[in-house]
Each structure stands twice: as structure tokens, then as C-alpha cells.
Design a protein around this motif. Structure first.
Motif, PDB file in Angstrom:
ATOM      1  N   CYS A 116      -9.091  53.974  -2.514  1.00 13.74           N
ATOM      2  CA  CYS A 116      -9.524  54.665  -3.738  1.00 13.74           C
ATOM      3  C   CYS A 116      -9.490  53.667  -4.894  1.00 13.74           C
ATOM      4  O   CYS A 116      -8.499  52.969  -5.112  1.00 13.74           O
ATOM      5  CB  CYS A 116      -8.596  55.847  -4.027  1.00 13.74           C
ATOM      6  SG  CYS A 116      -8.965  56.639  -5.617  1.00 13.74           S
ATOM      7  N   THR A 117     -10.591  53.580  -5.645  1.00 14.22           N
ATOM      8  CA  THR A 117     -10.700  52.536  -6.669  1.00 14.22           C
ATOM      9  C   THR A 117      -9.671  52.724  -7.779  1.00 14.22           C
ATOM     10  O   THR A 117      -9.224  51.746  -8.373  1.00 14.22           O
ATOM     11  CB  THR A 117     -12.114  52.521  -7.288  1.00 14.22           C
ATOM     12  OG1 THR A 117     -12.431  53.847  -7.710  1.00 14.22           O
ATOM     13  CG2 THR A 117     -13.139  52.051  -6.293  1.00 14.22           C
ATOM     14  N   TYR A 118      -9.269  53.960  -8.047  1.00 15.84           N
ATOM     15  CA  TYR A 118      -8.281  54.194  -9.105  1.00 15.84           C
ATOM     16  C   TYR A 118      -6.893  53.757  -8.649  1.00 15.84           C
ATOM     17  O   TYR A 118      -6.101  53.242  -9.438  1.00 15.84           O
ATOM     18  CB  TYR A 118      -8.283  55.670  -9.517  1.00 15.84           C
ATOM     19  CG  TYR A 118      -9.641  56.116 -10.016  1.00 15.84           C
ATOM     20  CD1 TYR A 118     -10.068  55.789 -11.298  1.00 15.84           C
ATOM     21  CD2 TYR A 118     -10.511  56.808  -9.187  1.00 15.84           C
ATOM     22  CE1 TYR A 118     -11.316  56.169 -11.759  1.00 15.84           C
ATOM     23  CE2 TYR A 118     -11.771  57.191  -9.627  1.00 15.84           C
ATOM     24  CZ  TYR A 118     -12.168  56.869 -10.919  1.00 15.84           C
ATOM     25  OH  TYR A 118     -13.413  57.238 -11.358  1.00 15.84           O
ATOM     26  N   PHE A 119      -6.605  53.961  -7.366  1.00 16.96           N
ATOM     27  CA  PHE A 119      -5.321  53.500  -6.829  1.00 16.96           C
ATOM     28  C   PHE A 119      -5.207  51.982  -6.956  1.00 16.96           C
ATOM     29  O   PHE A 119      -4.136  51.442  -7.254  1.00 16.96           O
ATOM     30  CB  PHE A 119      -5.194  53.917  -5.354  1.00 16.96           C
ATOM     31  CG  PHE A 119      -3.974  53.362  -4.674  1.00 16.96           C
ATOM     32  CD1 PHE A 119      -2.715  53.866  -4.956  1.00 16.96           C
ATOM     33  CD2 PHE A 119      -4.083  52.328  -3.744  1.00 16.96           C
ATOM     34  CE1 PHE A 119      -1.579  53.348  -4.334  1.00 16.96           C
ATOM     35  CE2 PHE A 119      -2.966  51.805  -3.123  1.00 16.96           C
ATOM     36  CZ  PHE A 119      -1.708  52.320  -3.416  1.00 16.96           C
ATOM     37  N   GLN A 120      -6.327  51.286  -6.769  1.00 17.91           N
ATOM     38  CA  GLN A 120      -6.295  49.822  -6.757  1.00 17.91           C
ATOM     39  C   GLN A 120      -6.448  49.202  -8.148  1.00 17.91           C
ATOM     40  O   GLN A 120      -6.420  47.984  -8.277  1.00 17.91           O
ATOM     41  CB  GLN A 120      -7.398  49.287  -5.829  1.00 17.91           C
ATOM     42  CG  GLN A 120      -7.141  49.667  -4.380  1.00 17.91           C
ATOM     43  CD  GLN A 120      -8.098  48.955  -3.438  1.00 17.91           C
ATOM     44  OE1 GLN A 120      -9.308  49.097  -3.530  1.00 17.91           O
ATOM     45  NE2 GLN A 120      -7.560  48.178  -2.535  1.00 17.91           N
ATOM     46  N   ASP A 121      -6.614  50.043  -9.162  1.00 14.95           N
ATOM     47  CA  ASP A 121      -6.832  49.536 -10.520  1.00 14.95           C
ATOM     48  C   ASP A 121      -5.652  49.955 -11.398  1.00 14.95           C
ATOM     49  O   ASP A 121      -5.567  51.113 -11.827  1.00 14.95           O
ATOM     50  CB  ASP A 121      -8.155  50.104 -11.063  1.00 14.95           C
ATOM     51  CG  ASP A 121      -8.450  49.644 -12.483  1.00 14.95           C
ATOM     52  OD1 ASP A 121      -7.588  48.988 -13.103  1.00 14.95           O
ATOM     53  OD2 ASP A 121      -9.554  49.956 -12.975  1.00 14.95           O
ATOM     54  N   VAL A 122      -4.758  49.003 -11.690  1.00 13.06           N
ATOM     55  CA  VAL A 122      -3.517  49.364 -12.388  1.00 13.06           C
ATOM     56  C   VAL A 122      -3.758  49.751 -13.847  1.00 13.06           C
ATOM     57  O   VAL A 122      -2.835  50.226 -14.517  1.00 13.06           O
ATOM     58  CB  VAL A 122      -2.473  48.222 -12.330  1.00 13.06           C
ATOM     59  CG1 VAL A 122      -2.009  47.999 -10.902  1.00 13.06           C
ATOM     60  CG2 VAL A 122      -3.010  46.940 -12.941  1.00 13.06           C
ATOM     61  N   PRO A 131       3.353  58.278  -9.981  1.00 15.30           N
ATOM     62  CA  PRO A 131       3.431  59.738  -9.875  1.00 15.30           C
ATOM     63  C   PRO A 131       3.452  60.399 -11.250  1.00 15.30           C
ATOM     64  O   PRO A 131       4.153  59.963 -12.160  1.00 15.30           O
ATOM     65  CB  PRO A 131       4.750  59.964  -9.127  1.00 15.30           C
ATOM     66  CG  PRO A 131       4.909  58.729  -8.298  1.00 15.30           C
ATOM     67  CD  PRO A 131       4.353  57.605  -9.131  1.00 15.30           C
ATOM     68  N   GLY A 132       2.630  61.441 -11.393  1.00 12.75           N
ATOM     69  CA  GLY A 132       2.587  62.193 -12.634  1.00 12.75           C
ATOM     70  C   GLY A 132       1.581  61.681 -13.649  1.00 12.75           C
ATOM     71  O   GLY A 132       1.383  62.306 -14.686  1.00 12.75           O
ATOM     72  N   SER A 133       0.930  60.538 -13.346  1.00 13.43           N
ATOM     73  CA  SER A 133       0.024  59.956 -14.343  1.00 13.43           C
ATOM     74  C   SER A 133      -1.358  60.605 -14.328  1.00 13.43           C
ATOM     75  O   SER A 133      -2.137  60.441 -15.265  1.00 13.43           O
ATOM     76  CB  SER A 133      -0.092  58.442 -14.153  1.00 13.43           C
ATOM     77  OG  SER A 133      -0.632  58.123 -12.900  1.00 13.43           O
ATOM     78  N   GLY A 149      -8.125  68.958   2.972  1.00 12.83           N
ATOM     79  CA  GLY A 149      -6.679  68.787   2.804  1.00 12.83           C
ATOM     80  C   GLY A 149      -6.248  68.086   1.533  1.00 12.83           C
ATOM     81  O   GLY A 149      -5.087  67.683   1.421  1.00 12.83           O
ATOM     82  N   ALA A 150      -7.160  67.914   0.572  1.00 16.43           N
ATOM     83  CA  ALA A 150      -6.783  67.237  -0.671  1.00 16.43           C
ATOM     84  C   ALA A 150      -5.999  68.196  -1.561  1.00 16.43           C
ATOM     85  O   ALA A 150      -5.914  69.399  -1.283  1.00 16.43           O
ATOM     86  CB  ALA A 150      -8.023  66.724  -1.391  1.00 16.43           C
ATOM     87  N   SER A 151      -5.424  67.670  -2.634  1.00 14.51           N
ATOM     88  CA  SER A 151      -4.671  68.525  -3.560  1.00 14.51           C
ATOM     89  C   SER A 151      -5.141  68.259  -4.983  1.00 14.51           C
ATOM     90  O   SER A 151      -5.938  67.349  -5.227  1.00 14.51           O
ATOM     91  CB  SER A 151      -3.170  68.234  -3.435  1.00 14.51           C
ATOM     92  OG  SER A 151      -2.860  66.983  -4.024  1.00 14.51           O
ATOM     93  N   ASP A 152      -4.618  69.026  -5.929  1.00 21.60           N
ATOM     94  CA  ASP A 152      -4.942  68.781  -7.337  1.00 21.60           C
ATOM     95  C   ASP A 152      -4.413  67.435  -7.793  1.00 21.60           C
ATOM     96  O   ASP A 152      -4.816  66.919  -8.832  1.00 21.60           O
ATOM     97  CB  ASP A 152      -4.314  69.868  -8.222  1.00 21.60           C
ATOM     98  CG  ASP A 152      -4.966  71.217  -7.974  1.00 21.60           C
ATOM     99  OD1 ASP A 152      -6.073  71.231  -7.394  1.00 21.60           O
ATOM    100  OD2 ASP A 152      -4.362  72.238  -8.351  1.00 21.60           O
ATOM    101  N   ALA A 153      -3.472  66.881  -7.020  1.00 17.60           N
ATOM    102  CA  ALA A 153      -2.848  65.618  -7.421  1.00 17.60           C
ATOM    103  C   ALA A 153      -3.550  64.403  -6.843  1.00 17.60           C
ATOM    104  O   ALA A 153      -3.431  63.299  -7.393  1.00 17.60           O
ATOM    105  CB  ALA A 153      -1.379  65.602  -6.987  1.00 17.60           C
ATOM    106  N   CYS A 154      -4.279  64.575  -5.744  1.00 23.81           N
ATOM    107  CA  CYS A 154      -4.819  63.394  -5.055  1.00 23.81           C
ATOM    108  C   CYS A 154      -5.928  63.785  -4.095  1.00 23.81           C
ATOM    109  O   CYS A 154      -5.789  64.733  -3.317  1.00 23.81           O
ATOM    110  CB  CYS A 154      -3.697  62.690  -4.289  1.00 23.81           C
ATOM    111  SG  CYS A 154      -4.195  61.180  -3.440  1.00 23.81           S
ATOM    112  N   VAL A 155      -7.025  63.010  -4.147  1.00 19.66           N
ATOM    113  CA  VAL A 155      -8.146  63.234  -3.223  1.00 19.66           C
ATOM    114  C   VAL A 155      -8.441  61.974  -2.407  1.00 19.66           C
ATOM    115  O   VAL A 155      -9.542  61.775  -1.915  1.00 19.66           O
ATOM    116  CB  VAL A 155      -9.426  63.696  -3.968  1.00 19.66           C
ATOM    117  CG1 VAL A 155      -9.227  65.092  -4.535  1.00 19.66           C
ATOM    118  CG2 VAL A 155      -9.811  62.725  -5.077  1.00 19.66           C
TER     119      VAL A 155
END
Lengths: 323, 162
Positions: A116-122, A131-133, A149-155
Motif C-alpha cells: 500500500c503506497t500510504y504504508f510505504q510513505d512516512v 496506529p490511530g493516524s 475483510g477490510a476494516s474502517d482502519a485499513c484496506v
């Protein structure tokens, strides 16, 4: 890159004993070193487990044990794997490049992080990384992300091809850790994001994968197919590991379906399997089974294409496997 | 940390920071600038070298993690003035334009020729396939060429195929 200490582990038990908070085990490093360059992973200490003597592929009665540090290239090229688990060899061969497969380990492949591009972009929020951001992917670029199976917190999706094949084969992941040795069944190593997307797997701190055990290959024909944006060296948009055993009377005796690229885990399509077993091995039945599975899909606007893609991939693969 | 590598046949002992990649070690400390830094994330293949005979992205290898290994870079492929057959074939087939990806292509091809087994495009997994153009293209997919010299790269490698 943040400074860190480096040490080589001398054995699996020693590695676990030597584990401290802030330590990360280093396998081939093809994902972890990249994440460290990106600032996504910031270990205080790397404990290199890549040279542990866990690099064998051995027959044990009717099962095959694959060591954790077996390189992806060697797994796919091994005669036992090619002959008995061709779907597994194919899954590994569709992943990454020759250079990466030469280095990447079995355990590292299973524990690689989402792309996921957002995970890899600090510079961006990400609930998995911080967590929580928040999760900008839900309103942003989620074209490659999860529909199941995704959630409101992570896809996020899990990127491994190997894990998809292992999930279809009911493989067992052997783990040692501060709590002792245990076996984690596949699927089951990876977890859905829920409210804790920072946890990719059920492993606890200090746990070390020592190997993967393959049960006897299920009867029937098998295939691994992968749909991606280019023909090679790309992650799956949707992939499938499927095994289909059709009885003499034309009914489905057994069936295994696992999907990649659609969820935070290698997604075992249990609803589709239940719909198929005992019924006719026909295109119509395959379509109904695929739709039964994908009824649970909750796509976002820009990844809704994955629902018909997964449906058509399931149907086309089963049709190819049917006698 | 002190590490020792056999680089193109010669032992080299270097004191490195654990953060240093093998690529940076080769280029910045050992003066071997053949391997190129393209993406620095394992996606382009320009940094490909052979580590213990196997092709790998040197940008993703920590120097400390390859302590004790044999490393061959593009500078080590030729024997004196005698070009490696792949180097000669790349010239013969005009298998490059700007040349930036070429050291990685050469090392990757040298490693690839020694890799057994099937690829993602092999139909029968139980037999080692011949290196058809399709097989070469699949096996070389970890090396990008922004000039798009792929056709000539594939034909150059095809000429050297054992």
C-alpha cells in the motif's frame, strides 16, 4: 536510515533467546531493507537469521518440510515441489524477479509487508504504520487494495503469492518463540486488520518461523493464476490458487480455492468451496460458487473492478481445471 | 564493523557502518562503479551483481549481511582483455543505447544462465525448458531498460544460451 546494531544468529533457539524489544529478524532483506531505507521500519537491532541451517527441503513420510531460509528460487526449482506441488512452484515463480527470488526466504515471503503506497510513505498517515493516524487510502488511492475483510482502519492487501498457494494447500507454519514451539495452520498465520492493522499476523514478539510443512497434495488438478498490470515482476491485482477434484460421475469431490490481492490475508474462499463440493462441475455451478463468495465483498469506488475480475478468474480457472 | 569479501577474486576487508548497502560499498568504498544505482529499491536491476554466484540486487543487500561472500561485479566478468561472451554478444547485437542498465543486465544474464528450473512461462514444470526468447524475457524481468533495448538484449542473451 536510522542507525542499528547488526548481529548474526547462531541457531533458532539462540535467536529467540537473543531477541529483545526493538530487534527485528533479518532474512533475505528484500523487503525489510527497503522498508528501512523508506523509514517505515526502524529496528534498533537486526538479528540476521538468513544463514541459520533451516535451508532444507525434505520428505517426511507423505509430507514435505521446507525450511524457513530456503530461498524462493530454490523452492520453485526443487524436484519434489515441481512434481508434487506444481501450484506452489508456479505461485513462487510469479512473484518478484529472479534477483529477488534468489535472496528472498520462505519465512520472509510470508512476513513481507503490504505494498500500500500510504504504508510505504512516512509523510502520510497510515494506521498500519502509525496506529490511530488514519487511513488515507479509503478516500484516496485504493485501486490495488482490499475488497474482502477490510476494516474502517485499513484496506491493505497481503502481497505474497506463496502465502496464497500455502493457504490452499492447508500448509502448516512451524514457529518457535519465547512461548515455545507451535504450529500455525494456513490460512491462519495472517489476520484481518480489524482495529489493529499494525498486526499483520498472529505471531508474537520474538516468534521465529522455522519452516513450513506441506501435507500430501490434495487429489485433483491444480493451478495458480495471477492477474497483474504487467506480465512479469508485478504484484497481483487478483490471484488464485485452485485445486479441483471431479468424481467419475461429474460431481465435485473436493475443491480448494484461495485468492490473493483481495484481502489483508490470503483469502480462502470457503463459501465457494462449500457451494461446489458435491455439486456438478459445470460453468454455471462455478459462477454461482464465485458469486456466493463475492457476496461478502465490500469494494471501494476505485477497486470495484476487482469483484468481477475475481469472479471471472475463479470461473475461468475452475473451467480450465474441470476435465 | 569489519567485513571481508572476495570481490572479483580479490579479498577486500573494509570497516563499514551496518547501514551501508553492498552497492554503496562497491561504488563508494571500493571504486567499482560498474554496478549502477537506479531506483535503490530493488525494482530496476541496474545494481545487479553476483553474490556467491547468484544474481542479486546489491542495493537491497546490507554489506554486513554478505560478510564472507564472493561478489562478482561487471568489472569481474571479462578475463583481462577477453570479453565475457555476454559482453561480446551485447556489442554484436547492439543491446544497449545509453548503457546505464547494461552492467546490471550483463550480471543478471550471467546469473540467469546458471539458474536451473522452470520460470513463470514454462509450460511443463517437470522439465528444464530451453531458453526461448519468451523464457529469457521472463527471467530478465528484474532488469529494466528505459531506452527499450529489450529486443536486442533478448537476442544477445539468446546467442550465449548454453
Amino acid at each position: 536510515m536510522k542507525p542499528f546494531e547488526y548481529a548474526r544468529a547462531t541457531g533458532p533457539a539462540e535467536a529467540v533467546r537473543d531477541y529483545t524489544p526493538g530487534t527485528m529478524y533479518l532474512g533475505g532483506g528484500t523487503n525489510l531493507v527497503d522498508l528501512m531505507k523508506l523509514g517505515v521500519a526502524e529496528p534498533d537491532r537486526l538479528l540476521d537469521v538468513s544463514r541459520l541451517p533451516l535451508d532444507g527441503i525434505e520428505e517426511a513420510r507423505d509430507r514435505v518440510r521446507v525450511g524457513a531460509t530456503v530461498r524462493n528460487t530454490d523452492l520453485a526449482a526443487h524436484p519434489l515441489i515441481r512434481a508434487r506441488y506444481p501450484m506452489l512452484a508456479r505461485a513462487v515463480l510469479t512473484g518478484a524477479s529472479g534477483q529477488v527470488r534468489n535472496v528472498a526466504t520462505v519465512a520472509g515471503n510470508l512476513l513481507q509487508r503490504t505494498r500500500c503506497t500510504y504504508f510505504q510513505d512516512v509523510t502520510r498517515p497510515c494506521n498500519k504504520r502509525r496506529p490511530g493516524s488514519g487511513c488515507p487510502a479509503i478516500a484516496g488511492d485504493h485501486a490495488n487494495l482490499a475488497i474482502l475483510g477490510a476494516s474502517d482502519a485499513c484496506v491493505a492487501t497481503h502481497p505474497s503469492d506463496l502465502a496464497v498457494a500455502l493457504a490452499a494447500l492447508d500448509a502448516e507454519v512451524h514457529v518457535t518463540g519465547p512461548g515455545g514451539d507451535r504450529i500455525v495452520p494456513m490460512p491462519g498465520l495472517h489476520r484481518l486488520p480489524g482495529h489493529e492493522p499494525e498486526r499483520d499476523t498472529v505471531l508474537a514478539p520474538g516468534d521465529l518461523i522455522t519452516g513450513v510443512e506441506l501435507p500430501p497434495p490434495p487429489p485433483g488438478a491444480s493451478l495458480y493464476r495471477k492477474v497483474r498490470e504487467r506480465a512479469s515482476f508485478a504484484f497481483a491485482l487478483v490471484s488464485i490458487a485452485a485445486v479441483l477434484d471431479v468424481a467419475a460421475d461429474g460431481t465435485v469431490a473436493d475443491c480448494r480455492i484461495a485468492l490473493g490481492g483481495v484481502a489483508h490475508v490470503p483469502w480462502r474462499a470457503e463459501r465457494a468451496e462449500r457451494a461446489l463440493i458435491g455439486g456438478p462441475a459445470t460453468g454455471e455451478a462455478f459462477l454461482q460458487a464465485a458469486e456466493a463468495e463475492l457476496e461478502q465483498a465490500a469494494p471501494l469506488p476505485r477497486n470495484a473492478y476487482k469483484v468481477p475480475l475475481a469472479r471471472n478468474l475463479i470461473v475461468a480457472t475452475l473451467e480450465e481445471l474441470a476435465p | 564493523m569489519n567485513i571481508t569479501l572476495q570481490v572479483n577474486g580479490a579479498p577486500r576487508t573494509v570497516d563499514v557502518d551496518p547501514r551501508m548497502s553492498l552497492l554503496d560499498l562497491l561504488r563508494e568504498r571500493l571504486g567499482l562503479i560498474g554496478a549502477k544505482k537506479g531506483c535503490d529499491h530493488g525494482q530496476c536491476g541496474a545494481c545487479t551483481v553476483l553474490i556467491d554466484g547468484r544474481r542479486a540486487n546489491s542495493c537491497l543487500a546490507l554489506a554486513v549481511a554478505v560478510d564472507g561472500s564472493e561478489v562478482t561485479t561487471v568489472e569481474g566478468l571479462a578475463s583481462g582483455d577477453d570479453l565475457h561472451p555476454l559482453q561480446a554478444a551485447f556489442i554484436e547485437h547492439d543491446a544497449f543505447q545509453c548503457g546505464y542498465c547494461t552492467p546490471g543486465q550483463l550480471c543478471s544474464a550471467a546469473g540467469m544462465l546458471g539458474e536451473p528450473g522452470p520460470s513463470a512461462v514454462t509450460e511443463d514444470l517437470t522439465v528444464d525448458p530451453g531458453l526461448t526468447p519468451e523464457e529469457i524475457a521472463e527471467r530478465m524481468s528484474g532488469n529494466l531498460c528505459r531506452c527499450g533495448a529489450y529486443v536486442n538484449i533478448v537476442s544477445a542473451i539468446g546467442e550465449v544460451t548454453p
